[in-house]
Design a protein around this motif. Sequence first.
Motif, short mmCIF file in Angstrom:
data_model
loop_
_atom_site.label_atom_id
_atom_site.label_comp_id
_atom_site.label_asym_id
_atom_site.label_seq_id
_atom_site.Cartn_x
_atom_site.Cartn_y
_atom_site.Cartn_z
N GLU A 1 7.99 19.50 3.41
CA GLU A 1 7.13 18.35 3.50
C GLU A 1 7.90 17.15 4.05
O GLU A 1 9.09 17.03 3.87
CB GLU A 1 6.59 17.99 2.11
N HIS B 1 8.46 10.77 2.07
CA HIS B 1 7.57 9.62 1.99
C HIS B 1 8.37 8.38 1.60
O HIS B 1 9.03 8.36 0.57
CB HIS B 1 6.46 9.88 0.97
N LYS C 1 10.29 1.38 4.97
CA LYS C 1 9.96 1.67 6.37
C LYS C 1 10.21 0.46 7.26
O LYS C 1 10.71 0.58 8.36
CB LYS C 1 8.49 2.07 6.50
N CYS D 1 -0.11 11.91 -6.97
CA CYS D 1 0.22 12.77 -5.82
C CYS D 1 1.06 13.98 -6.23
O CYS D 1 1.13 14.96 -5.50
CB CYS D 1 0.99 11.98 -4.77
N TRP E 1 8.55 9.93 -3.92
CA TRP E 1 8.60 9.07 -2.75
C TRP E 1 9.78 8.12 -2.92
O TRP E 1 10.26 7.92 -4.02
CB TRP E 1 7.29 8.31 -2.55
N CYS F 1 3.01 3.66 -4.73
CA CYS F 1 3.15 4.90 -3.96
C CYS F 1 2.59 4.67 -2.57
O CYS F 1 1.48 4.15 -2.42
CB CYS F 1 2.39 6.02 -4.67
N THR G 1 1.43 6.79 -0.53
CA THR G 1 0.33 7.71 -0.20
C THR G 1 -0.98 7.28 -0.85
O THR G 1 -2.00 7.17 -0.19
CB THR G 1 0.68 9.14 -0.66
#
Length: 79
Positions: free
Chosen positions: A32, A35, A41, A58, A62, A71, A73
Amino acid sequence: MSSDDDGDKKTAQVVPFPFSRVAPAQSGQGDEPVHFGTFAKAIGAPREQTTGHWCSQCRRIWYGYLLEVACPTCGNRHG
């Protein structure tokens, strides 16, 4: 009670946990994508400089920078 009752007691035995030295099962999560949180980021922080967080909704880990708590996501803020 007589003194003979003490001789009838059985001593407790220590039972070792059989799986204490077994490696954890591989879950396949290595395939995967990793994240990252929004701030991590934005500044391009490498994984080594981030902190791992568990998202219970989830059900995955992460990585965030400093005090990120949401999170990336699902937006969960409660772990």
